[in-house]
Design an enzyme around this catalytic site. Structure first.
Site, PDB file in Angstrom:
ATOM      1  N   GLY A 158       0.875  -1.003  -0.059  1.00 14.10           N
ATOM      2  CA  GLY A 158       0.042  -0.017   0.064  1.00 14.10           C
ATOM      3  C   GLY A 158       1.053   1.387   0.135  1.00 14.10           C
ATOM      4  O   GLY A 158       2.245   1.187  -0.379  1.00 14.10           O
ATOM      5  N   THR A 239       6.205  -2.512  11.439  1.00 17.63           N
ATOM      6  CA  THR A 239       5.733  -1.181  11.876  1.00 17.63           C
ATOM      7  C   THR A 239       4.144  -1.348  11.539  1.00 17.63           C
ATOM      8  O   THR A 239       3.504   0.050  11.404  1.00 17.63           O
ATOM      9  CB  THR A 239       6.198  -0.060  10.843  1.00 17.63           C
ATOM     10  OG1 THR A 239       6.267  -0.283   9.384  1.00 17.63           O
ATOM     11  CG2 THR A 239       7.653   0.038  11.233  1.00 17.63           C
ATOM     12  N   SER A 240       3.669  -2.423  11.259  1.00 16.59           N
ATOM     13  CA  SER A 240       2.195  -2.178  11.085  1.00 16.59           C
ATOM     14  C   SER A 240       1.038  -2.519  12.235  1.00 16.59           C
ATOM     15  O   SER A 240       0.855  -1.619  13.000  1.00 16.59           O
ATOM     16  CB  SER A 240       1.817  -3.386   9.734  1.00 16.59           C
ATOM     17  OG  SER A 240       2.100  -4.609  10.179  1.00 16.59           O
ATOM     18  N   ARG A 241       0.878  -3.660  12.532  1.00 20.74           N
ATOM     19  CA  ARG A 241       0.314  -3.968  13.737  1.00 20.74           C
ATOM     20  C   ARG A 241       0.806  -5.299  14.232  1.00 20.74           C
ATOM     21  O   ARG A 241       1.022  -6.088  13.570  1.00 20.74           O
ATOM     22  CB  ARG A 241      -1.289  -4.368  13.369  1.00 20.74           C
ATOM     23  CG  ARG A 241      -2.105  -2.941  13.330  1.00 20.74           C
ATOM     24  CD  ARG A 241      -2.178  -2.131  14.584  1.00 20.74           C
ATOM     25  NE  ARG A 241      -2.915  -1.027  14.402  1.00 20.74           N
ATOM     26  CZ  ARG A 241      -2.473   0.221  13.794  1.00 20.74           C
ATOM     27  NH1 ARG A 241      -1.501   0.470  13.707  1.00 20.74           N
ATOM     28  NH2 ARG A 241      -3.388   1.443  13.856  1.00 20.74           N
ATOM     29  N   GLU A 270      -0.123  -4.610  22.937  1.00 14.09           N
ATOM     30  CA  GLU A 270       0.204  -3.387  23.228  1.00 14.09           C
ATOM     31  C   GLU A 270      -0.572  -2.824  24.669  1.00 14.09           C
ATOM     32  O   GLU A 270      -1.790  -2.958  24.622  1.00 14.09           O
ATOM     33  CB  GLU A 270       0.224  -2.433  22.278  1.00 14.09           C
ATOM     34  CG  GLU A 270       1.247  -2.715  21.210  1.00 14.09           C
ATOM     35  CD  GLU A 270       1.318  -1.648  20.104  1.00 14.09           C
ATOM     36  OE1 GLU A 270       0.351  -0.599  20.211  1.00 14.09           O
ATOM     37  OE2 GLU A 270       1.705  -1.951  18.916  1.00 14.09           O
ATOM     38  N   HIS A 288       5.897   2.005  19.391  1.00 14.11           N
ATOM     39  CA  HIS A 288       4.726   2.318  18.722  1.00 14.11           C
ATOM     40  C   HIS A 288       4.832   3.729  18.245  1.00 14.11           C
ATOM     41  O   HIS A 288       4.038   4.607  18.330  1.00 14.11           O
ATOM     42  CB  HIS A 288       3.365   1.870  19.250  1.00 14.11           C
ATOM     43  CG  HIS A 288       2.255   1.973  17.845  1.00 14.11           C
ATOM     44  ND1 HIS A 288       1.332   0.966  18.015  1.00 14.11           N
ATOM     45  CD2 HIS A 288       2.180   2.394  16.563  1.00 14.11           C
ATOM     46  CE1 HIS A 288       0.494   0.962  16.921  1.00 14.11           C
ATOM     47  NE2 HIS A 288       1.175   2.070  15.980  1.00 14.11           N
ATOM     48  N   ALA A 290       6.168   4.863  14.787  1.00 14.88           N
ATOM     49  CA  ALA A 290       6.682   5.170  13.517  1.00 14.88           C
ATOM     50  C   ALA A 290       6.030   6.482  13.052  1.00 14.88           C
ATOM     51  O   ALA A 290       6.640   7.087  11.928  1.00 14.88           O
ATOM     52  CB  ALA A 290       6.029   4.035  12.748  1.00 14.88           C
TER      53      ALA A 290
HETATM   54  C1  GLV Z   1      -0.556   4.122  13.779  1.00 17.01           C
HETATM   55  O1  GLV Z   1      -0.346   2.961  13.954  1.00 17.01           O
HETATM   56  C2  GLV Z   1      -1.715   4.125  12.780  1.00 17.01           C
HETATM   57  O2  GLV Z   1      -2.770   3.482  12.463  1.00 17.01           O
HETATM   58  O3  GLV Z   1      -1.963   5.450  12.490  1.00 17.01           O
END
Ligand code: GLV
Length: 327
Positions: A158, A239-241, A270, A288, A290
Protein backbone atom coordinates in the site's frame (compact mmCIF):
# COMPACT_ATOMS: atom_id res chain seq x y z
CA UNK A 1 -27.29 16.01 22.57
CA UNK A 2 -25.86 19.40 23.34
CA UNK A 3 -25.51 22.18 25.80
CA UNK A 4 -25.09 25.78 24.72
CA UNK A 5 -26.21 24.88 21.21
CA UNK A 6 -23.16 22.83 20.26
CA UNK A 7 -23.27 19.05 19.93
CA UNK A 8 -21.20 17.21 22.48
CA UNK A 9 -18.28 15.00 21.54
CA UNK A 10 -15.88 12.84 23.53
CA UNK A 11 -12.15 13.27 23.01
CA UNK A 12 -10.61 10.02 24.24
CA UNK A 13 -7.01 11.31 24.41
CA UNK A 14 -5.28 14.65 23.82
CA UNK A 15 -4.46 15.53 20.20
CA UNK A 16 -2.13 18.16 18.77
CA UNK A 17 -3.00 21.59 17.42
CA UNK A 18 -4.75 22.55 15.27
CA UNK A 19 -6.97 19.57 16.19
CA UNK A 20 -8.36 20.94 19.49
CA UNK A 21 -9.09 24.34 17.94
CA UNK A 22 -11.00 22.77 15.03
CA UNK A 23 -12.98 20.57 17.44
CA UNK A 24 -13.81 23.42 19.83
CA UNK A 25 -15.25 25.51 16.98
CA UNK A 26 -17.64 22.72 16.07
CA UNK A 27 -18.52 21.04 19.33
CA UNK A 28 -18.61 21.01 23.07
CA UNK A 29 -15.62 18.77 23.78
CA UNK A 30 -15.54 16.56 26.84
CA UNK A 31 -12.41 14.59 27.63
CA UNK A 32 -12.00 11.03 28.80
CA UNK A 33 -10.40 10.81 32.24
CA UNK A 34 -6.84 9.57 31.66
CA UNK A 35 -7.00 7.13 34.59
CA UNK A 36 -10.24 5.50 33.44
CA UNK A 37 -9.90 2.01 31.94
CA UNK A 38 -10.20 1.62 28.18
CA UNK A 39 -12.99 -0.93 27.93
CA UNK A 40 -16.30 -0.80 26.09
CA UNK A 41 -18.49 -0.24 29.16
CA UNK A 42 -16.36 2.60 30.52
CA UNK A 43 -16.16 4.30 27.12
CA UNK A 44 -19.91 3.87 26.62
CA UNK A 45 -20.67 5.54 29.97
CA UNK A 46 -18.33 8.44 29.19
CA UNK A 47 -19.75 8.88 25.68
CA UNK A 48 -23.44 8.74 26.65
CA UNK A 49 -25.15 11.74 25.03
CA UNK A 50 -22.26 12.41 22.64
CA UNK A 51 -22.69 12.57 18.86
CA UNK A 52 -19.04 11.88 18.21
CA UNK A 53 -15.97 10.16 19.64
CA UNK A 54 -12.40 11.04 18.67
CA UNK A 55 -10.64 7.74 19.31
CA UNK A 56 -7.14 6.37 19.08
CA UNK A 57 -5.84 2.92 18.31
CA UNK A 58 -5.91 1.65 21.90
CA UNK A 59 -9.65 2.37 22.28
CA UNK A 60 -11.91 -0.64 21.67
CA UNK A 61 -14.86 0.85 19.77
CA UNK A 62 -17.19 -2.10 19.33
CA UNK A 63 -20.89 -2.95 19.65
CA UNK A 64 -21.21 -1.71 23.26
CA UNK A 65 -19.99 1.76 22.33
CA UNK A 66 -21.49 1.90 18.85
CA UNK A 67 -25.01 1.27 20.14
CA UNK A 68 -25.09 4.64 21.99
CA UNK A 69 -28.33 6.20 20.67
CA UNK A 70 -27.07 9.67 19.58
CA UNK A 71 -23.71 8.57 18.20
CA UNK A 72 -23.10 9.69 14.60
CA UNK A 73 -19.36 9.45 14.08
CA UNK A 74 -16.17 7.87 15.39
CA UNK A 75 -13.09 9.69 14.15
CA UNK A 76 -9.97 7.59 14.68
CA UNK A 77 -6.66 9.44 14.91
CA UNK A 78 -4.78 6.73 13.01
CA UNK A 79 -4.68 5.20 9.58
CA UNK A 80 -5.31 1.73 11.06
CA UNK A 81 -8.82 1.12 12.35
CA UNK A 82 -8.73 -2.47 13.62
CA UNK A 83 -9.79 -1.10 17.04
CA UNK A 84 -13.20 -0.27 15.54
CA UNK A 85 -15.88 -2.73 14.48
CA UNK A 86 -16.76 -0.98 11.23
CA UNK A 87 -19.51 -3.49 10.36
CA UNK A 88 -21.23 -2.81 13.69
CA UNK A 89 -20.80 0.94 13.13
CA UNK A 90 -22.45 0.64 9.73
CA UNK A 91 -25.31 -1.39 11.23
CA UNK A 92 -25.85 1.42 13.77
CA UNK A 93 -25.44 4.09 11.06
CA UNK A 94 -22.34 5.49 12.72
CA UNK A 95 -19.73 6.98 10.41
CA UNK A 96 -16.11 5.89 10.89
CA UNK A 97 -13.14 7.90 9.66
CA UNK A 98 -9.35 7.52 9.77
CA UNK A 99 -6.28 9.58 8.83
CA UNK A 100 -4.74 8.08 5.69
CA UNK A 101 -1.90 9.54 3.64
CA UNK A 102 -0.38 12.05 6.06
CA UNK A 103 1.70 9.48 7.92
CA UNK A 104 3.05 7.47 4.98
CA UNK A 105 6.45 9.14 4.77
CA UNK A 106 7.07 9.24 8.51
CA UNK A 107 6.16 5.55 8.80
CA UNK A 108 8.24 4.50 5.78
CA UNK A 109 11.17 6.52 7.18
CA UNK A 110 10.77 4.71 10.48
CA UNK A 111 10.60 1.24 8.91
CA UNK A 112 13.87 2.08 7.21
CA UNK A 113 15.27 3.45 10.47
CA UNK A 114 14.49 0.16 12.23
CA UNK A 115 15.93 -1.79 9.30
CA UNK A 116 19.23 0.07 9.38
CA UNK A 117 19.42 0.24 13.16
CA UNK A 118 18.88 -3.51 13.47
CA UNK A 119 21.27 -4.36 10.62
CA UNK A 120 24.03 -2.22 12.13
CA UNK A 121 23.23 -2.95 15.80
CA UNK A 122 23.03 0.71 16.66
CA UNK A 123 21.12 0.41 19.96
CA UNK A 124 23.41 -2.37 21.15
CA UNK A 125 26.47 -0.37 20.09
CA UNK A 126 25.27 2.76 21.88
CA UNK A 127 24.67 0.77 25.08
CA UNK A 128 28.07 -0.88 24.75
CA UNK A 129 29.73 2.50 24.48
CA UNK A 130 27.76 4.13 27.33
CA UNK A 131 28.58 1.18 29.57
CA UNK A 132 32.29 1.81 29.05
CA UNK A 133 33.02 -1.31 26.99
CA UNK A 134 34.63 0.60 24.08
CA UNK A 135 38.33 0.01 24.70
CA UNK A 136 39.51 0.76 21.17
CA UNK A 137 38.86 -0.12 17.54
CA UNK A 138 38.70 -3.86 16.89
CA UNK A 139 38.29 -5.69 13.59
CA UNK A 140 35.48 -7.90 14.83
CA UNK A 141 33.61 -5.44 17.02
CA UNK A 142 29.82 -5.09 16.48
CA UNK A 143 29.76 -6.75 13.09
CA UNK A 144 26.46 -6.22 11.33
CA UNK A 145 25.00 -6.97 7.92
CA UNK A 146 25.04 -4.95 4.71
CA UNK A 147 21.96 -3.01 3.68
CA UNK A 148 23.24 -1.61 0.37
CA UNK A 149 22.49 -4.13 -2.38
CA UNK A 150 20.58 -6.53 -0.08
CA UNK A 151 17.19 -8.07 -0.88
CA UNK A 152 14.17 -6.47 0.76
CA UNK A 153 10.87 -8.35 0.97
CA UNK A 154 7.81 -6.17 1.47
CA UNK A 155 4.67 -7.79 2.79
CA UNK A 156 2.04 -5.35 1.59
CA UNK A 157 2.62 -2.55 -0.90
CA UNK A 158 0.00 0.00 0.00
CA UNK A 159 1.15 3.60 0.36
CA UNK A 160 3.59 2.83 3.20
CA UNK A 161 5.05 -0.32 1.61
CA UNK A 162 5.60 1.62 -1.61
CA UNK A 163 7.29 4.38 0.40
CA UNK A 164 9.74 1.82 1.81
CA UNK A 165 10.40 0.46 -1.71
CA UNK A 166 11.11 4.01 -2.86
CA UNK A 167 13.70 4.47 -0.11
CA UNK A 168 15.22 1.05 -0.88
CA UNK A 169 16.02 2.21 -4.42
CA UNK A 170 18.59 4.60 -2.98
CA UNK A 171 20.23 1.63 -1.28
CA UNK A 172 20.34 -0.32 -4.53
CA UNK A 173 18.22 -3.05 -2.93
CA UNK A 174 16.48 -5.81 -4.83
CA UNK A 175 12.85 -5.42 -3.85
CA UNK A 176 10.39 -8.31 -3.73
CA UNK A 177 6.80 -7.87 -2.66
CA UNK A 178 3.88 -10.01 -1.63
CA UNK A 179 0.42 -8.50 -1.91
CA UNK A 180 -2.89 -9.92 -3.12
CA UNK A 181 -3.22 -6.76 -5.23
CA UNK A 182 -0.44 -6.44 -7.81
CA UNK A 183 1.04 -3.01 -8.40
CA UNK A 184 0.36 -1.54 -11.85
CA UNK A 185 3.25 -2.46 -14.20
CA UNK A 186 4.52 1.14 -14.35
CA UNK A 187 4.65 1.32 -10.52
CA UNK A 188 6.49 -2.02 -10.40
CA UNK A 189 8.96 -0.70 -12.91
CA UNK A 190 9.39 2.65 -11.23
CA UNK A 191 9.99 1.04 -7.82
CA UNK A 192 11.99 -1.84 -9.26
CA UNK A 193 9.73 -4.23 -7.31
CA UNK A 194 8.93 -7.82 -8.27
CA UNK A 195 5.76 -9.58 -7.10
CA UNK A 196 6.35 -13.05 -5.65
CA UNK A 197 4.47 -15.46 -3.42
CA UNK A 198 5.02 -15.29 0.33
CA UNK A 199 7.20 -18.45 0.39
CA UNK A 200 9.64 -17.07 -2.15
CA UNK A 201 9.73 -13.67 -0.48
CA UNK A 202 10.60 -15.26 2.85
CA UNK A 203 13.19 -17.59 1.34
CA UNK A 204 15.05 -14.89 -0.61
CA UNK A 205 14.87 -11.73 1.53
CA UNK A 206 17.62 -10.38 3.76
CA UNK A 207 15.06 -8.02 5.29
CA UNK A 208 11.34 -8.66 5.55
CA UNK A 209 9.22 -5.61 6.32
CA UNK A 210 5.51 -5.84 7.11
CA UNK A 211 3.05 -3.22 5.79
CA UNK A 212 -0.42 -4.76 5.92
CA UNK A 213 -3.46 -3.73 7.92
CA UNK A 214 -4.63 -6.09 10.68
CA UNK A 215 -7.60 -8.11 9.42
CA UNK A 216 -8.83 -11.67 9.93
CA UNK A 217 -6.70 -12.64 6.90
CA UNK A 218 -3.48 -11.04 8.16
CA UNK A 219 -3.74 -12.13 11.82
CA UNK A 220 -0.62 -14.27 12.51
CA UNK A 221 0.34 -14.11 8.84
CA UNK A 222 3.87 -14.77 10.09
CA UNK A 223 4.18 -17.68 12.49
CA UNK A 224 6.39 -20.74 13.06
CA UNK A 225 6.07 -22.12 9.50
CA UNK A 226 6.88 -18.76 7.90
CA UNK A 227 9.85 -18.11 10.20
CA UNK A 228 11.11 -21.54 9.19
CA UNK A 229 11.10 -20.37 5.57
CA UNK A 230 13.23 -17.28 6.25
CA UNK A 231 16.98 -17.10 5.82
CA UNK A 232 18.61 -17.58 9.23
CA UNK A 233 20.51 -14.34 8.52
CA UNK A 234 17.32 -12.35 7.83
CA UNK A 235 15.93 -9.47 9.84
CA UNK A 236 12.21 -8.88 10.36
CA UNK A 237 10.75 -5.36 10.59
CA UNK A 238 7.20 -4.59 11.73
CA UNK A 239 5.66 -1.14 11.74
CA UNK A 240 2.11 -2.31 10.92
CA UNK A 241 0.17 -4.05 13.68
CA UNK A 242 1.53 -6.48 16.28
CA UNK A 243 -0.92 -9.35 15.79
CA UNK A 244 0.16 -9.78 12.15
CA UNK A 245 3.12 -11.57 13.74
CA UNK A 246 2.73 -14.48 16.13
CA UNK A 247 4.95 -12.95 18.81
CA UNK A 248 5.49 -16.16 20.81
CA UNK A 249 6.53 -17.93 17.60
CA UNK A 250 8.90 -15.06 16.79
CA UNK A 251 10.55 -15.39 20.19
CA UNK A 252 11.06 -19.11 19.55
CA UNK A 253 12.41 -18.46 16.02
CA UNK A 254 14.87 -15.87 17.35
CA UNK A 255 15.98 -18.23 20.13
CA UNK A 256 16.44 -21.06 17.60
CA UNK A 257 18.34 -18.65 15.29
CA UNK A 258 15.86 -19.21 12.47
CA UNK A 259 15.62 -15.42 12.25
CA UNK A 260 18.66 -13.25 12.96
CA UNK A 261 16.98 -10.18 14.41
CA UNK A 262 13.93 -7.97 14.47
CA UNK A 263 13.06 -4.30 14.54
CA UNK A 264 9.61 -3.94 16.06
CA UNK A 265 7.41 -0.91 16.63
CA UNK A 266 4.17 -2.80 17.33
CA UNK A 267 3.18 -5.71 19.57
CA UNK A 268 0.45 -8.28 19.95
CA UNK A 269 -0.78 -6.99 23.30
CA UNK A 270 0.25 -3.34 23.44
CA UNK A 271 1.55 -1.81 25.56
CA UNK A 272 2.90 -5.19 26.75
CA UNK A 273 5.95 -6.53 25.01
CA UNK A 274 6.52 -10.30 25.02
CA UNK A 275 8.94 -10.89 27.94
CA UNK A 276 11.02 -13.19 25.75
CA UNK A 277 11.96 -10.23 23.53
CA UNK A 278 13.23 -7.99 26.33
CA UNK A 279 16.67 -9.59 26.89
CA UNK A 280 17.41 -10.01 23.17
CA UNK A 281 20.11 -7.61 22.00
CA UNK A 282 19.42 -8.49 18.34
CA UNK A 283 15.92 -7.02 18.63
CA UNK A 284 15.02 -3.33 18.67
CA UNK A 285 11.82 -2.56 20.54
CA UNK A 286 10.29 0.83 19.68
CA UNK A 287 7.12 1.96 21.50
CA UNK A 288 4.73 2.35 18.49
CA UNK A 289 6.24 5.62 17.28
CA UNK A 290 6.53 5.11 13.51
CA UNK A 291 4.33 8.11 12.72
CA UNK A 292 5.69 10.18 15.60
CA UNK A 293 7.06 13.30 13.97
CA UNK A 294 5.71 16.67 15.03
CA UNK A 295 4.41 17.48 11.55
CA UNK A 296 2.80 14.09 11.01
CA UNK A 297 1.09 13.84 14.38
CA UNK A 298 -0.19 17.40 14.00
CA UNK A 299 -1.56 16.62 10.52
CA UNK A 300 -3.19 13.44 11.84
CA UNK A 301 -4.81 15.50 14.62
CA UNK A 302 -6.05 18.13 12.16
CA UNK A 303 -7.40 15.51 9.78
CA UNK A 304 -9.28 13.66 12.52
CA UNK A 305 -10.70 16.93 13.84
CA UNK A 306 -11.82 17.98 10.33
CA UNK A 307 -13.49 14.61 9.80
CA UNK A 308 -15.36 15.11 13.07
CA UNK A 309 -16.28 18.76 12.43
CA UNK A 310 -17.56 18.02 8.91
CA UNK A 311 -19.70 15.13 10.10
CA UNK A 312 -21.31 16.95 13.01
CA UNK A 313 -22.14 19.88 10.71
CA UNK A 314 -24.06 17.41 8.54
CA UNK A 315 -21.45 16.96 5.81
CA UNK A 316 -19.65 13.94 4.47
CA UNK A 317 -16.26 13.63 6.18
CA UNK A 318 -13.36 13.39 3.72
CA UNK A 319 -12.00 10.11 5.07
CA UNK A 320 -15.19 8.15 5.50
CA UNK A 321 -14.59 4.39 5.75
CA UNK A 322 -18.22 3.30 5.56
CA UNK A 323 -19.79 5.54 2.90
CA UNK A 324 -22.99 3.47 2.94
CA UNK A 325 -23.89 5.27 6.19
CA UNK A 326 -23.88 8.68 4.47
CA UNK A 327 -25.74 8.35 1.18
C1 GLV B 1 -0.67 4.04 13.68
O1 GLV B 1 -0.31 2.95 13.99
C2 GLV B 1 -1.74 4.31 12.76
O2 GLV B 1 -2.48 3.37 12.39
O3 GLV B 1 -1.91 5.47 12.39
Amino acid sequence: MSTGGKPRILLMHPILEPGPTILAEAAEVITYPPDRPLDGESIKQAAEGCVGIVSQLMDPIRETVLSIPDLKIVSNVAVGFDNIDVAAATAHKVMVTNTPGVLDDATADFAFTLLMATARRIVEADNFNRQGHFKGWAIDMMLGVDVFGATLGLIGVGRIGRGVAHRAKGFNMRVLYYDPHPLPPDAEQQLGATRVDLGRLLAESDFVSVHVPLTDETHHLLSTAQFGQMKPSAILINTSRGPVIDEAALVEALKAKKVAGAGLDVYEREPSVHPGLIPMSNVILAPHIASATTRTRSEMSAMAARNMATAIRGGRPPNLLNPEVKK
